[in-house]
Design a protein around this motif. Sequence first.
Motif, PDB file in Angstrom:
ATOM      1  N   ASN A  45       0.862  -1.183   0.000  1.00 50.88           N
ATOM      2  CA  ASN A  45       0.000   0.000   0.000  1.00 50.88           C
ATOM      3  C   ASN A  45       0.906   1.244   0.000  1.00 50.88           C
ATOM      4  OD1 ASN A  45       0.773   0.680   2.644  1.00 50.88           O
ATOM      5  ND2 ASN A  45      -0.997  -0.290   3.573  1.00 50.88           N
ATOM      6  N   LYS A  46       0.290   2.410   0.155  1.00 47.22           N
ATOM      7  CA  LYS A  46       1.008   3.688   0.045  1.00 47.22           C
ATOM      8  C   LYS A  46       2.262   3.771   0.940  1.00 47.22           C
ATOM      9  CE  LYS A  46      -0.026   8.574   0.717  1.00 47.22           C
ATOM     10  NZ  LYS A  46      -1.014   9.557   1.166  1.00 47.22           N
ATOM     11  N   TYR A  47       2.166   3.209   2.169  1.00 53.33           N
ATOM     12  CA  TYR A  47       3.249   3.373   3.145  1.00 53.33           C
ATOM     13  C   TYR A  47       4.185   2.169   3.202  1.00 53.33           C
ATOM     14  CZ  TYR A  47       0.042   6.988   4.644  1.00 53.33           C
ATOM     15  OH  TYR A  47      -0.795   8.078   4.679  1.00 53.33           O
ATOM     16  N   GLN A  48       3.960   1.208   2.330  1.00 51.72           N
ATOM     17  CA  GLN A  48       4.707  -0.052   2.442  1.00 51.72           C
ATOM     18  C   GLN A  48       5.713  -0.245   1.313  1.00 51.72           C
ATOM     19  OE1 GLN A  48       1.442  -2.902   2.405  1.00 51.72           O
ATOM     20  NE2 GLN A  48       1.625  -3.176   4.624  1.00 51.72           N
ATOM     21  N   VAL A 108       7.825  -0.273  -4.238  1.00 53.84           N
ATOM     22  CA  VAL A 108       7.756   0.778  -3.206  1.00 53.84           C
ATOM     23  C   VAL A 108       6.427   1.521  -3.341  1.00 53.84           C
ATOM     24  CG1 VAL A 108       8.872   2.914  -2.415  1.00 53.84           C
ATOM     25  CG2 VAL A 108      10.273   1.034  -3.246  1.00 53.84           C
ATOM     26  N   GLY A 109       5.714   1.728  -2.229  1.00 51.10           N
ATOM     27  CA  GLY A 109       4.447   2.467  -2.234  1.00 51.10           C
ATOM     28  C   GLY A 109       4.661   3.949  -2.536  1.00 51.10           C
ATOM     29  N   ASP A 110       3.588   4.624  -3.011  1.00 46.00           N
ATOM     30  CA  ASP A 110       3.690   6.042  -3.422  1.00 46.00           C
ATOM     31  C   ASP A 110       4.154   6.971  -2.306  1.00 46.00           C
ATOM     32  OD1 ASP A 110       2.513   5.149  -5.649  1.00 46.00           O
ATOM     33  OD2 ASP A 110       0.485   5.928  -5.184  1.00 46.00           O
ATOM     34  N   GLY A 111       3.796   6.636  -1.057  1.00 44.76           N
ATOM     35  CA  GLY A 111       4.095   7.546   0.055  1.00 44.76           C
ATOM     36  C   GLY A 111       5.435   7.267   0.723  1.00 44.76           C
ATOM     37  N   VAL A 163       5.880  -4.715   4.111  1.00 48.23           N
ATOM     38  CA  VAL A 163       6.046  -4.129   5.455  1.00 48.23           C
ATOM     39  C   VAL A 163       6.009  -2.618   5.340  1.00 48.23           C
ATOM     40  CG1 VAL A 163       7.420  -6.034   6.381  1.00 48.23           C
ATOM     41  CG2 VAL A 163       8.590  -4.132   5.278  1.00 48.23           C
ATOM     42  N   ASN A 164       5.697  -1.950   6.454  1.00 44.81           N
ATOM     43  CA  ASN A 164       5.783  -0.494   6.480  1.00 44.81           C
ATOM     44  C   ASN A 164       7.243  -0.081   6.273  1.00 44.81           C
ATOM     45  OD1 ASN A 164       3.095  -0.140   6.988  1.00 44.81           O
ATOM     46  ND2 ASN A 164       3.336   0.146   9.200  1.00 44.81           N
TER      47      ASN A 164
END
Length: 398
Positions: A45-48, A108-111, A163-164
């Motif tokens: 996701n965005k943070y992962q 890599v997530g967008d964020g 993972v985050n």
Amino acid sequence: MSFSKHMRAWGIRDKNIEKVLRIPLEERKPSECIELIECPIPQPNKYQVQVKILGAGLNFNSIWQSICHPLTPRSLIESHIRRNPTQDFNGVGYYIYGSDGAGIITAVGDGVKGWNVGDEVVIHCNYVDPTHDSLEYDQMKSPSQSIWGYETNFGSFADFTCVNASQLLLKPNHLNWAQAGSYMLTLATAYRMLLSSNGALLKPGEYCLIWGASGGLGGYAIQLCKLSGAIPVAIVSTLEKKNYCQSLGCDYVINLSDIGNPRFVDQNGNPNYVAWKRFKTHLSKLIASEVDVVFEHIGKETMGLSIYLLRKGGRVVTCAASSGYLASIDLRYLWMEVKSLIGSHFANYSEAHAANSLVFEKKISTTTEQIITFKEIPEYLDKMYFRKGVFGKIGVNI
Ligand code: NDP
């Protein structure tokens, strides 16, 4: 969460949890409760970040998951979801175990800032909601805090994980993948317990008694004691384990089998004061001082004794209860002698980073004594559970 392609993983399908629960607890064997799962590769996701896992490590929490005790993987993850309502979690019908891992970032997530595809990383298991403001503080106290691969899904016993980004640490170059994937959980836990102001904050010259000293936590506790100038006193159950602790530089080792494997509580869990006194006498013959700190994780069998053994004003620091979590404590020895009992759990981000730096600087050696294959994970979880011929950490080549 969306998926593409497939991978293999060790864990359990939701539908098989009831089967495990039907086996009486004392008859459950990790290898007979864990299963091989083929499942889609998770996408970040965005943070992962997505990591291709190349090395992993065995930890006792995978044993607790496998035998569905004290909680099932389903109830652990349900609690995580309740505490993290803003994050996107899809019920996927299976749970993947493993809380230690290392590998290469593959997406890599967008964020995510500061990490790129191709980076070689070690993963620490402290999951905290990445949007939570507790990131400034001790993350272990955040309501969203969970242990990745235990209370969250998609652990390290798989070809890929997500993972985050806040769980990433740089991989020390001098380690192979199995070594890199197997030190973080126990090293960082022992670091917080012994060296952090959140734990016992050991001082030079203090005596620190270490239960289960040849195990995953114990091998790092010995090294951290020595690094801080304290004096480790190891407790083990066999001659082989005694030799192992001595090889880590521990001068004082008590082999319980040399003193008749005493039972420190009776069958009702009440203190065996005679055994406590004998043990204290034995200890005082070995070291010319009282114990300042006890490193606890055995629980029911030893917690009362650990408090009893301390000098006035000493501290017991504990992170677990392998022999049972309902322990009898004789409180007189706590308050009359102004001792402290400190609860500790994994490590916050700065403690995990500090522990990793010690490995980078080669001040701490990894204790990965055995390296096994992905296929052998169930067999070695049994060896850990039944305490058969395993020392230090078991690393896995994935
Ligand atoms: P290991 O299996 O590597 O070592 C445990 C050692 O404890 C064994 O070597 C064994 O040594 C000793 N032991 C003594 N009595 C018992 C008993 N009744 N049951 C099991 N072991 C016993 O495990 P770890 O060191 O990795 O972990 C120990 C405990 O700490 C586990 O319960 C684990 O879940 C927990 N833990 C908690 C963490 C946290 O953050 N809260 C982090 C890491 C671990 P011997 O045979 O010589 O007596």
